[in-house]
Scaffold this motif. Structure first.
Motif, PDB file in Angstrom:
ATOM      1  N   THR A 200      25.651  48.136  57.178  1.00 34.88           N
ATOM      2  CA  THR A 200      26.203  47.507  55.992  1.00 34.88           C
ATOM      3  C   THR A 200      25.855  46.022  56.047  1.00 34.88           C
ATOM      4  O   THR A 200      25.509  45.490  57.117  1.00 34.88           O
ATOM      5  CB  THR A 200      27.728  47.663  55.935  1.00 34.88           C
ATOM      6  OG1 THR A 200      28.307  46.902  57.017  1.00 34.88           O
ATOM      7  CG2 THR A 200      28.154  49.122  56.059  1.00 34.88           C
ATOM      8  N   PRO A 201      25.934  45.309  54.930  1.00 33.13           N
ATOM      9  CA  PRO A 201      25.653  43.868  54.983  1.00 33.13           C
ATOM     10  C   PRO A 201      26.514  43.133  56.012  1.00 33.13           C
ATOM     11  O   PRO A 201      26.017  42.270  56.738  1.00 33.13           O
ATOM     12  CB  PRO A 201      25.948  43.409  53.552  1.00 33.13           C
ATOM     13  CG  PRO A 201      25.594  44.606  52.711  1.00 33.13           C
ATOM     14  CD  PRO A 201      26.056  45.785  53.519  1.00 33.13           C
ATOM     15  N   ALA A 202      27.790  43.479  56.104  1.00 33.89           N
ATOM     16  CA  ALA A 202      28.667  42.802  57.072  1.00 33.89           C
ATOM     17  C   ALA A 202      28.256  43.126  58.500  1.00 33.89           C
ATOM     18  O   ALA A 202      28.246  42.242  59.378  1.00 33.89           O
ATOM     19  CB  ALA A 202      30.122  43.208  56.841  1.00 33.89           C
ATOM     20  N   GLU A 203      27.910  44.387  58.757  1.00 36.57           N
ATOM     21  CA  GLU A 203      27.460  44.774  60.099  1.00 36.57           C
ATOM     22  C   GLU A 203      26.165  44.078  60.458  1.00 36.57           C
ATOM     23  O   GLU A 203      25.988  43.607  61.586  1.00 36.57           O
ATOM     24  CB  GLU A 203      27.284  46.288  60.166  1.00 36.57           C
ATOM     25  CG  GLU A 203      28.581  47.086  60.107  1.00 36.57           C
ATOM     26  CD  GLU A 203      28.337  48.566  59.908  1.00 36.57           C
ATOM     27  OE1 GLU A 203      29.264  49.355  60.159  1.00 36.57           O
ATOM     28  OE2 GLU A 203      27.213  48.946  59.488  1.00 36.57           O
ATOM     29  N   LEU A 204      25.253  44.011  59.501  1.00 38.64           N
ATOM     30  CA  LEU A 204      23.967  43.358  59.756  1.00 38.64           C
ATOM     31  C   LEU A 204      24.163  41.888  60.082  1.00 38.64           C
ATOM     32  O   LEU A 204      23.530  41.354  61.006  1.00 38.64           O
ATOM     33  CB  LEU A 204      23.054  43.523  58.543  1.00 38.64           C
ATOM     34  CG  LEU A 204      21.671  42.883  58.649  1.00 38.64           C
ATOM     35  CD1 LEU A 204      20.902  43.420  59.843  1.00 38.64           C
ATOM     36  CD2 LEU A 204      20.883  43.092  57.354  1.00 38.64           C
ATOM     37  N   ASP A 205      25.036  41.225  59.350  1.00 35.47           N
ATOM     38  CA  ASP A 205      25.315  39.811  59.622  1.00 35.47           C
ATOM     39  C   ASP A 205      25.823  39.624  61.050  1.00 35.47           C
ATOM     40  O   ASP A 205      25.390  38.699  61.761  1.00 35.47           O
ATOM     41  CB  ASP A 205      26.342  39.296  58.617  1.00 35.47           C
ATOM     42  CG  ASP A 205      26.651  37.824  58.809  1.00 35.47           C
ATOM     43  OD1 ASP A 205      25.729  36.993  58.699  1.00 35.47           O
ATOM     44  OD2 ASP A 205      27.815  37.501  59.101  1.00 35.47           O
ATOM     45  N   ALA A 206      26.708  40.509  61.494  1.00 32.76           N
ATOM     46  CA  ALA A 206      27.253  40.409  62.850  1.00 32.76           C
ATOM     47  C   ALA A 206      26.165  40.648  63.890  1.00 32.76           C
ATOM     48  O   ALA A 206      26.104  39.960  64.926  1.00 32.76           O
ATOM     49  CB  ALA A 206      28.395  41.406  63.029  1.00 32.76           C
ATOM     50  N   GLN A 207      25.296  41.632  63.649  1.00 28.54           N
ATOM     51  CA  GLN A 207      24.241  41.935  64.618  1.00 28.54           C
ATOM     52  C   GLN A 207      23.237  40.793  64.727  1.00 28.54           C
ATOM     53  O   GLN A 207      22.810  40.435  65.833  1.00 28.54           O
ATOM     54  CB  GLN A 207      23.513  43.230  64.217  1.00 28.54           C
ATOM     55  CG  GLN A 207      24.398  44.465  64.123  1.00 28.54           C
ATOM     56  CD  GLN A 207      24.943  44.920  65.456  1.00 28.54           C
ATOM     57  OE1 GLN A 207      24.730  44.283  66.481  1.00 28.54           O
ATOM     58  NE2 GLN A 207      25.660  46.026  65.460  1.00 28.54           N
ATOM     59  N   LEU A 208      22.856  40.223  63.606  1.00 30.11           N
ATOM     60  CA  LEU A 208      21.894  39.117  63.649  1.00 30.11           C
ATOM     61  C   LEU A 208      22.498  37.882  64.311  1.00 30.11           C
ATOM     62  O   LEU A 208      21.804  37.170  65.054  1.00 30.11           O
ATOM     63  CB  LEU A 208      21.419  38.785  62.231  1.00 30.11           C
ATOM     64  CG  LEU A 208      20.676  39.900  61.483  1.00 30.11           C
ATOM     65  CD1 LEU A 208      20.165  39.397  60.139  1.00 30.11           C
ATOM     66  CD2 LEU A 208      19.539  40.474  62.314  1.00 30.11           C
ATOM     67  N   THR A 209      23.775  37.659  64.063  1.00 28.71           N
ATOM     68  CA  THR A 209      24.450  36.536  64.724  1.00 28.71           C
ATOM     69  C   THR A 209      24.453  36.723  66.234  1.00 28.71           C
ATOM     70  O   THR A 209      24.205  35.785  67.003  1.00 28.71           O
ATOM     71  CB  THR A 209      25.892  36.404  64.202  1.00 28.71           C
ATOM     72  OG1 THR A 209      25.852  36.148  62.785  1.00 28.71           O
ATOM     73  CG2 THR A 209      26.631  35.273  64.900  1.00 28.71           C
ATOM     74  N   TRP A 210      24.719  37.945  66.679  1.00 31.71           N
ATOM     75  CA  TRP A 210      24.712  38.246  68.124  1.00 31.71           C
ATOM     76  C   TRP A 210      23.320  38.039  68.708  1.00 31.71           C
ATOM     77  O   TRP A 210      23.169  37.444  69.784  1.00 31.71           O
ATOM     78  CB  TRP A 210      25.187  39.677  68.355  1.00 31.71           C
ATOM     79  CG  TRP A 210      25.290  40.029  69.803  1.00 31.71           C
ATOM     80  CD1 TRP A 210      26.368  39.874  70.625  1.00 31.71           C
ATOM     81  CD2 TRP A 210      24.245  40.595  70.626  1.00 31.71           C
ATOM     82  NE1 TRP A 210      26.075  40.293  71.897  1.00 31.71           N
ATOM     83  CE2 TRP A 210      24.774  40.746  71.931  1.00 31.71           C
ATOM     84  CE3 TRP A 210      22.927  40.984  70.402  1.00 31.71           C
ATOM     85  CZ2 TRP A 210      24.037  41.273  72.993  1.00 31.71           C
ATOM     86  CZ3 TRP A 210      22.180  41.504  71.456  1.00 31.71           C
ATOM     87  CH2 TRP A 210      22.734  41.644  72.731  1.00 31.71           C
ATOM     88  N   ILE A 211      22.295  38.547  68.015  1.00 32.89           N
ATOM     89  CA  ILE A 211      20.923  38.393  68.509  1.00 32.89           C
ATOM     90  C   ILE A 211      20.579  36.921  68.675  1.00 32.89           C
ATOM     91  O   ILE A 211      19.981  36.517  69.686  1.00 32.89           O
ATOM     92  CB  ILE A 211      19.927  39.089  67.550  1.00 32.89           C
ATOM     93  CG1 ILE A 211      20.084  40.611  67.632  1.00 32.89           C
ATOM     94  CG2 ILE A 211      18.488  38.687  67.876  1.00 32.89           C
ATOM     95  CD1 ILE A 211      19.303  41.357  66.566  1.00 32.89           C
TER      96      ILE A 211
END
Length: 373
Positions: A43-54
């Motif tokens: 989801t957009p929210a999940e993607l934002d969290a994953q990219l922030t972690w990366i």
């Protein structure tokens, strides 16, 4: 090793590692290559969290994102996309999947099933802008479309943000369309690759695409999991390699261990191209799942995204049961994988895999240099 890809992306080695696991993406970038996250399932929210972690892990090193925006798919009503798509799934198919799970004694899931509506939205052009809003809010170096010509919004936003736009191709005519669309990087994906592939082998496809591309760099993909194979791709004129399947043999990859055990036991002949997972031909590990669908009287697979909507809950149940050692689920268990699965001997850290590919390629190139006399 320095090629046009190094300068285009600001990376130390012309190696791109594609995976749905943020841990793999980070380790490839930290090793000097470019990690690329498969983003469509988020989801957009999940993607934002994953990219922030990366970003926290790579500390300024480049990384990229891959989307899946097919040019051809089942159409739905944009006013209620998910419901209109679900209404197109025939009762015959629903009964077949239910019967298959019953025959293999697959128990119900221990938790509520994940809705496949988000995937349907992400595969539709109407859902792409929301993902792109997230993608371009982060300092990515590359955005790729893995299936079909990227929509103009993706190309335009990429260029406006100074981001390299890449696209995967399986035929020369695909490359012509991608170049006309304005992409900056082509990935020649041979039939050996895992996931959605065509029928042309990497050894044949790569030089064909290189000749068409002119000044646009080309990466080779499909059947590349070692330094020797990377060196062969460079010899064919590629500016680097795009590797996917090899990361499924790493500890950081999130594929269930039950699937990885089957990978370690498989040979290079144990894969097939089939539309049974996504509605489009994709290479995957052959299992009893495919045998059941291929029996006389079984329904034909549905187009994308109806097929993944049909079978999504079934695969959640299979994965969970196989992880507990359930015999029926283990027989059905499968995942996308290329023919390099036959080379898997053990699970290793992603950093070790990336480092070995890069070092072995450099060594092989030096050895080849001595053959010229």
């Amino acid at each position: 090793m320095r090629t046009a890809l190094n300068d285009l992306l600001g990376i130390e080695a012309p190696l791109v590692g594609f995976n749905r696991s943020p841990g793999v993406v980070a380790e490839v970038s930290r090793a000097g290559g470019l990690g690329v996250l498969a983003a469509t399932a988020y989801t957009p929210a999940e993607l934002d969290a994953q990219l922030t972690w990366i970003e926290r892990q790579v500390q300024g090193r480049p990384y990229g994102v891959d989307l899946l925006v097919p040019g051809k798919k089942a159409a739905g009503d944009p006013r209620d996309l998910v419901a209109s798509l679900r209404a197109q799934i025939p009762d015959e198919h629903v009964r077949f999947v239910e019967g298959l799970l019953e025959r293999y004694d697959i128990p119900p899931a221990s938790r509520p099933p994940t809705s496949n509506g988000e995937l349907a939205v992400n595969l539709d052009p109407s859902g792409v802008p929301a993902l792109l809003d997230v993608v371009f809010a982060h300092p990515i170096a590359l955005v790729a479309n893995a299936l079909g010509t990227p929509p103009p919004t993706l190309v335009d936003r990429g260029h406006a943000a100074g981001v390299v736009v890449a696209s995967l191709v399986g035929k020369p005519e695909h490359a012509v369309r991608q170049l006309d669309a304005g992409v900056d990087l082509l990935v020649a994906q041979g039939t050996e690759a895992g996931g959605h592939t065509g029928t042309i082998a990497t050894m044949i496809l790569t030089p064909e695409i290189v000749d068409i591309a002119g000044d646009v760099p080309v990466l080779a993909a499909g059947g590349i999991a070692s330094g020797r194979q990377m060196a062969a791709a460079l010899a064919l004129g590629a500016a680097g390699v795009w590797c996917g399947s090899v990361w499924l043999s790493t500890h950081e990859d999130i594929t269930p261990l039950s699937v990885k055990r089957k990978f370690l036991a498989a040979t290079s002949s144990d894969t097939l191209r089939s539309p049974l997972r996504t509605g489009k031909p994709a290479r995957q590990l052959r299992s009893a799942w495919h045998d059941e669908w291929e029996r006389p009287g079984s329904p034909a697979p549905l187009p994308m995204p109806l097929q993944p909507m049909l079978i999504g809950e079934a695969w959640e149940r299979i994965d969970e049961a196989a992880d507990r050692g359930h015999p029926g689920a283990t027989a059905l268990e499968s995942f996308f994988i290329g023919q390099v699965v036959g080379a898997f001997a053990e699970l290793r850290p992603a950093a070790e895999v990336a480092g070995r590919i890069i070092d072995d390629c450099a060594r092989r190139l030096r050895e080849l240099g001595t053959l010229g006399g």
